[in-house]
Design an enzyme around this catalytic site. Structure first.
Site, mmCIF file in Angstrom:
data_model
loop_
_atom_site.group_PDB
_atom_site.id
_atom_site.type_symbol
_atom_site.label_atom_id
_atom_site.label_comp_id
_atom_site.label_asym_id
_atom_site.label_seq_id
_atom_site.Cartn_x
_atom_site.Cartn_y
_atom_site.Cartn_z
ATOM 1 N N ASP A 44 0.737 -1.302 -0.162
ATOM 2 C CA ASP A 44 0.000 0.031 0.056
ATOM 3 C C ASP A 44 0.994 1.200 -0.181
ATOM 4 O O ASP A 44 1.263 1.655 1.006
ATOM 5 C CB ASP A 44 -0.942 -0.029 1.343
ATOM 6 C CG ASP A 44 -1.908 1.271 1.283
ATOM 7 O OD1 ASP A 44 -1.708 1.968 0.386
ATOM 8 O OD2 ASP A 44 -2.462 1.589 2.347
ATOM 9 N N TYR A 134 -6.469 16.633 -5.664
ATOM 10 C CA TYR A 134 -5.796 16.114 -6.818
ATOM 11 C C TYR A 134 -5.185 16.960 -7.632
ATOM 12 O O TYR A 134 -3.752 16.514 -7.960
ATOM 13 C CB TYR A 134 -6.993 15.407 -7.638
ATOM 14 C CG TYR A 134 -6.195 14.538 -8.772
ATOM 15 C CD1 TYR A 134 -5.744 13.194 -8.719
ATOM 16 C CD2 TYR A 134 -6.327 14.817 -10.195
ATOM 17 C CE1 TYR A 134 -5.239 12.562 -9.782
ATOM 18 C CE2 TYR A 134 -6.059 14.237 -11.394
ATOM 19 C CZ TYR A 134 -5.224 13.134 -11.022
ATOM 20 O OH TYR A 134 -4.838 12.448 -11.893
#
Length: 234
Positions: A44, A134
């Site tokens: 991860d 983002y």
């Protein structure tokens, strides 16, 4: 294989990353993939400790002199509703991970006197609705790309960014079915009148990773079918 032939690709199990991995094989490289799924190193990458462990595993097999920082995540939200948890996650995966991977691989690159770093940014770095976190990270990735180009060029290491526009990945198609009015509107806004393919991005990455791209560094190439024309500065 020589030390110049391994390429680390984060998030290389699916979508654009998988296309980059496949193209890397065609170009004669050995892709080393770190992702949450697939047949590569499982980790991860939003977790710094797991990232460090995965990088040590990758480097235990030998030096790596090519890096594609591809992994990323989107947490769409309006500017007023974007949460700090969203921001922290997107920052960690999209930006912190890229820096951590660069720092782990640069010693191998310096020793070889050769290195290629390609950061997968986005057209959203120029601004896009519902993309506060983002867009911030993708713009930040471009900034880091430019700094690395300045600092690492004297060691034979180049650093460039790719800014994809709309790309037909599985996630994109789920949100934008081929026959939907939204998808048709997107296509109509693209000068070349089609959605991009993961292979289009992989083609651009292939050039940036090649031995012959050594005089190109600190640049951002938008692979967007012309959508950035009239938006991005010269």
């Amino acid at each position: 294989m020589t030390t110049k032939q391994r390429v680390l690709i984060t998030g290389g199990a699916n979508g654009i990353g998988a296309a980059i991995a496949q193209r890397s094989i065609q170009d004669g490289y050995e892709p080393v993939i770190i992702d949450r799924t697939g047949d590569g190193i499982i980790a991860d990458l939003s977790n710094p400790d797991e990232t460090e462990k995965a990088l040590k595993t990758a480097l235990a097999q030998g030096p790596i002199t090519r890096l594609v920082n591809n992994v990323g995540i989107v947490r769409p939200a309006s500017a007023e509703t974007q949460t700090l948890d969203d921001l922290n996650l997107v920052l960690s995966l999209n930006l912190r991970c890229a820096m951590q991977c660069m720092q782990a691989l640069v010693p191998s690159m310096k020793e070889a006197g050769f290195g290629r770093i390609v950061n997968i940014s986005s057209r959203a770095a120029l601004g896009k609705e519902l993309r506060t976190a983002y867009a911030a990270t993708k713009a930040g990735l471009i900034g880091m790309t430019r700094v690395w180009a300045l600092e690492l060029g004297k060691f034979g290491i180049t650093s460039n960014a790719i800014g994809p526009g709309p790309i037909k990945t599985e996630l994109f198609q789920k949100a934008n079915p081929d026959d939907s009015p939204r998808t048709k509107a997107i296509i109509n806004s693209i000068p070349v009148k089609r959605i991009g393919l993961p292979e289009d991005v992989a083609q651009a990455v292939s050039f940036m990773l090649s031995d012959k791209s050594g005089f190109v560094t600190g640049q951002t190439l938008y692979v967007c079918g012309g959508m950035t024309v009239g938006v991005s500065p010269l």
